[in-house]
Design a protein around this motif. Structure first.
Motif, PDB file in Angstrom:
ATOM      1  N   HIS B   7       0.810  -1.233   0.000  1.00 29.66           N
ATOM      2  CA  HIS B   7       0.000   0.000   0.000  1.00 29.66           C
ATOM      3  C   HIS B   7       0.838   1.276   0.000  1.00 29.66           C
ATOM      4  O   HIS B   7       0.934   1.978   1.005  1.00 29.66           O
ATOM      5  N   ILE B   8       1.472   1.565  -1.105  1.00 30.38           N
ATOM      6  CA  ILE B   8       2.285   2.772  -1.215  1.00 30.38           C
ATOM      7  C   ILE B   8       1.378   3.995  -1.079  1.00 30.38           C
ATOM      8  O   ILE B   8       0.368   4.100  -1.784  1.00 30.38           O
ATOM      9  N   ALA B   9       1.747   4.899  -0.174  1.00 31.54           N
ATOM     10  CA  ALA B   9       0.958   6.135  -0.018  1.00 31.54           C
ATOM     11  C   ALA B   9       1.408   7.137  -1.072  1.00 31.54           C
ATOM     12  O   ALA B   9       2.430   6.952  -1.733  1.00 31.54           O
ATOM     13  N   LYS B  10       0.643   8.199  -1.214  1.00 33.62           N
ATOM     14  CA  LYS B  10       0.975   9.301  -2.101  1.00 33.62           C
ATOM     15  C   LYS B  10       1.126   8.899  -3.573  1.00 33.62           C
ATOM     16  O   LYS B  10       1.998   9.395  -4.265  1.00 33.62           O
ATOM     17  N   ILE B  11       0.356   7.933  -4.013  1.00 33.04           N
ATOM     18  CA  ILE B  11       0.197   7.744  -5.450  1.00 33.04           C
ATOM     19  C   ILE B  11      -1.298   7.626  -5.706  1.00 33.04           C
ATOM     20  O   ILE B  11      -2.059   7.292  -4.801  1.00 33.04           O
ATOM     21  N   GLU B  12      -1.680   7.862  -6.952  1.00 30.87           N
ATOM     22  CA  GLU B  12      -3.077   7.741  -7.311  1.00 30.87           C
ATOM     23  C   GLU B  12      -3.357   6.257  -7.492  1.00 30.87           C
ATOM     24  O   GLU B  12      -2.716   5.609  -8.323  1.00 30.87           O
ATOM     25  N   GLY B  13      -4.229   5.697  -6.712  1.00 29.26           N
ATOM     26  CA  GLY B  13      -4.541   4.279  -6.790  1.00 29.26           C
ATOM     27  C   GLY B  13      -3.713   3.461  -5.818  1.00 29.26           C
ATOM     28  O   GLY B  13      -2.976   3.994  -4.990  1.00 29.26           O
ATOM     29  N   HIS B  14      -3.846   2.116  -5.946  1.00 27.68           N
ATOM     30  CA  HIS B  14      -3.228   1.225  -4.974  1.00 27.68           C
ATOM     31  C   HIS B  14      -2.162   0.353  -5.605  1.00 27.68           C
ATOM     32  O   HIS B  14      -2.412  -0.342  -6.586  1.00 27.68           O
ATOM     33  N   GLU B  34      -2.328  -3.185  -6.966  1.00 23.31           N
ATOM     34  CA  GLU B  34      -3.274  -3.785  -6.011  1.00 23.31           C
ATOM     35  C   GLU B  34      -4.699  -3.292  -6.251  1.00 23.31           C
ATOM     36  O   GLU B  34      -5.574  -3.459  -5.419  1.00 23.31           O
ATOM     37  N   GLU B  35      -4.918  -2.653  -7.376  1.00 22.80           N
ATOM     38  CA  GLU B  35      -6.222  -2.070  -7.685  1.00 22.80           C
ATOM     39  C   GLU B  35      -7.139  -3.139  -8.287  1.00 22.80           C
ATOM     40  O   GLU B  35      -6.674  -4.036  -8.975  1.00 22.80           O
ATOM     41  N   CYS B  60     -10.249   8.121 -14.300  1.00 21.27           N
ATOM     42  CA  CYS B  60      -9.302   8.751 -13.384  1.00 21.27           C
ATOM     43  C   CYS B  60      -9.828  10.069 -12.832  1.00 21.27           C
ATOM     44  O   CYS B  60     -10.274  10.924 -13.587  1.00 21.27           O
ATOM     45  N   SER B 416      -5.031   3.877 -10.919  1.00 23.80           N
ATOM     46  CA  SER B 416      -6.429   3.790 -11.384  1.00 23.80           C
ATOM     47  C   SER B 416      -6.471   3.774 -12.909  1.00 23.80           C
ATOM     48  O   SER B 416      -7.218   3.007 -13.522  1.00 23.80           O
TER      49      SER B 416
END
Lengths: 250, 420
Positions: B7-14, B34-35, B60, B416
């Motif tokens: 779960h990387i933070a600070k990106i759009e999506g997972h 992971e989306e 998006c 996304s």
């Protein structure tokens, strides 16, 4: 002063509702303070903020196994859970697949479908208990601001049950229905400021059905201009066809 | 050694990251998506062409404008529609506004924050309130351009095949020119801010591919074709035939390669291909950085975005003034629905975006194909990660993860989009 510990959590979606929150600009800093915002992936760093939370705001719909797991976990850890935007509230655009053959649809996109989760798309409330929702695709961030600030003040906010037509008339727009266009304004929950119809675009019911109303009302208005099947196809876009079909029985 | 970041933070999506090093050799280094799969292309099939921009913009929430407009451009080709010059300029304005808002979000909140001890945009806002307010003003400008033309910033509803559901009033033009003038000085601050960071020294040669405008003196435009740093030129058809998208088993993001190799498509790629056509302030800012091209350090993508922010603010003013002589009426194009095929390529904030559709005689979509920038840039990013990993192996776990995240964040991936 009481500051509810709040998290904004995202499942599978376009993340437009989170972006709408960011678009509040300087007011976001205000919300972050008053709501003691501890988990906001787009704006915050990689620090881990475990629950429990007083308020969890969840956007998107559960599609992967991990989405379902996280959703259930968040529910356990939160006093109040708010569904944010059409995906969480109603299913959103991803729900279009429910109205066709989802196995055919996944094969259209992927040659090898092994290991790819393809559940029916449902509102969050079909999976867990949802305490409130902030509707729209995307959400109206002014409404978001009002609702979360009322929570911060310890109130229980609500959205007035008025159709989109109410705000549309206040803005003195030309009626798109009178032009023969299939506008869902009369049967859709307002609060969006009639933003689409004010921009010449029909309401496609992204905020979901108005309570106590029946789709029959719109079917009646559109009689001779558009058949029922095509009208209901519009309701597929934000995943409200099912809800409207249920309203038909009223 | 195994490295795993969930779960990387600070990106759009997972997305997460998985790396595996055995005796100094990298066995695995890749971003793992992971989306969930939303199957957007399949949702379009069987629906009216009118629903296409409504649904594709929802791929998006950060770059809805470009998905909507690229699909409209492809559909107009299918119906043999040539949009009016006014419509094209208004679309270019929306695209410029989109790049400004998306870049500023990425530059400040998602990327630069990695270089601070406290890696949180909201905390940095507490420390540097005046600077952050100026940053937010630039982003507000981009958002406002989109809103004035599109009706709202996220999922704008006015653009349609043939033109507009509502034609914007002429009064917006002076507003865009004035606001652009006000925020232009702030945009230079962003360049200095990024230059002041300790950007890692890392190089890996790659191919740069970007949309080159038909007009010889433009940096960006609605019409053009793809040019590469390796002298490869492609129109829509050739691009789609020669860029091969592959699905790796069990993952929902497809990965694209040209001729079996990865390539870059981002702000840095656009600078490589079109930098001599930057607007004057952007050109001066680029010169002041002292950077020399070709530049094969992916960490500089964030700096390239700051140069583009200046360029696109200038571009908004230029485009708005070009419309001053138009009365902004009768700018919609009438057309007949017919059977056809259409495809379009345009630059999204993160790189080149491709859409194509087959439409039957009733205006119903019978085939849809979307290839996003992230499907392309993830391959280049993974190739960088493979080379970068051994260099940071020596650090402790926390530092190592941070260095990996810095590289991933510099690419600004949109998960996304990649799964759509």
């Amino acid at each position: 002063m009481y500051k509810p510990k709040t998290a904004i959590i995202s499942l599978t979606c376009c993340e437009g509702c989170q972006t709408a929150i960011l678009d509040l600009g300087e007011r976001l800093l205000d919300i972050a303070d008053k709501l003691n915002l501890k988990h906001f992936r787009l704006a915050s760093g990689t620090k881990k903020f475990p629950g429990p939370y007083d308020i969890a705001i969840v956007e998107g719909c559960p599609i992967t196994k991990d989405d379902f797991k996280r959703l259930k976990e968040i529910r356990k850890q939160s006093k109040v859970l708010i569904a944010l935007g059409s995906c969480a509230h109603l299913g959103g655009v991803a729900e279009i697949k429910n109205y066709g053959d989802k196995n055919e649809k996944i094969k259209y996109v992927y040659k090898n479908i092994e290991g790819i989760n393809n559940p029916d798309i449902t509102p969050l409330s079909d999976v867990i208990k949802v305490d409130a929702f902030i509707p729209g695709c995307p959400i109206n961030n002014e409404e978001f601001y009002r609702i979360v600030m009322e929570y911060a003040e310890g109130k229980t906010p609500y959205i007035a049950q008025r159709p989109v037509c109410y705000e549309c008339q206040l803005r003195e727009n030309k009626c798109l229905l009178q032009e023969g266009k299939p506008c869902f304004g009369p049967v859709t929950l307002g609060g969006c400021g009639a933003i689409c119809t004010s921009n010449g675009f029909i309401c496609e019911a992204c905020r979901g059905p108005l309570e106590g109303t029946s789709i029959k009302k719109l079917q009646e208005i559109m009689k001779g201009k558009m058949d029922k099947k095509d009208l209901m196809k519009i309701a597929e876009i934000y995943g409200v066809k099912k809800e409207f079909e249920e309203s038909e029985e009223k | 050694m195994k490295i795993q970041i969930d779960h990387i933070a600070k990106i759009e999506g997972h997305a997460g990251f998985v790396g595996h090093i055995v005796k100094g050799k990298v066995k695995k280094a890749q971003v793992e998506v992971e989306e969930g799969a939303r199957l957007i292309e399949s949702l379009l099939v069987g629906r009216s062409y009118e629903d296409v921009p409504v649904i594709t913009s929802r791929i998006c929430g950060i770059c809805p404008v470009i998905h909507g407009i690229t699909s409209i451009k492809a559909l107009e080709q299918a119906f043999d529609i040539t949009p009016t010059r006014e419509t094209v300029i208004l679309r270019e304005l929306m695209m410029a506004g989109q790049i400004i808002q998306s870049h500023v979000l990425h530059i400040f909140f998602l990327s630069a924050t990695d270089y601070f001890k406290n890696r949180d945009g909201l905390d940095i806002a507490d420390e540097k309130p005046e600077f952050v307010k100026k940053v937010l003003r630039i982003r507000d400008f981009g958002n406002n351009v989109i809103k004035l033309i599109g009706g709202r910033t996220i999922h704008p509803m006015t653009p349609k095949v043939g033109g507009w559901h509502k034609i914007p009033s002429k009064s917006i033009l002076s507003q865009i020119e004035d606001e652009g003038k006000n925020v232009l000085p702030y945009s230079k601050l962003l360049v200095d801010f990024i230059l002041s960071l300790d950007i890692p020294d890392f190089q890996r040669k790659t191919e740069y591919i970007a949309h080159k405008p038909k007009e010889k003196d433009s940096y960006s435009s609605y019409y053009g074709e793809m040019h590469s740093s390796e002298s490869w030129i492609a129109d829509e058809k050739k691009f789609r035939n020669e860029i091969k998208e592959q699905q790796v088993n069990g993952t929902v993001a497809k990965l694209a390669k040209r001729d079996g190799h990865s390539y870059a498509t981002d702000a840095l790629a656009r600078l490589h291909i079109n930098k001599k056509n930057l607007n004057p302030n952007a050109k001066r800012a680029l010169k002041s950085t002292g950077l020399e091209f070709p530049l094969y350090n992916p960490f500089y993508n964030t700096l390239a975005q700051t140069i583009e922010v200046i360029h696109y603010i200038e571009e908004c003013r230029k485009l708005a003034s070009e419309l001053e002589n138009s009365n902004m009426k009768n700018i919609n194009t009438t057309f007949n629905v017919k059977k056809g095929f259409g495809s379009a390529l345009l630059e999204a904030p993160r790189g080149v975006l491709y859409h194509s559709y087959d439409i039957n005689k009733k205006g119903i979509v019978t085939r849809a194909d979307v290839m996003t920038p992230t499907a392309q840039l993830l391959v280049n990013l993974n190739d960088d990660l493979k080379i970068y990993l051994p260099r940071i192996e020596k650090y402790n776990k926390e530092r190592r993860e941070l260095e990996i995240l810095k590289l991933i964040h510099s690419y600004d991936p949109c998960i996304s989009c990649s799964t759509h």
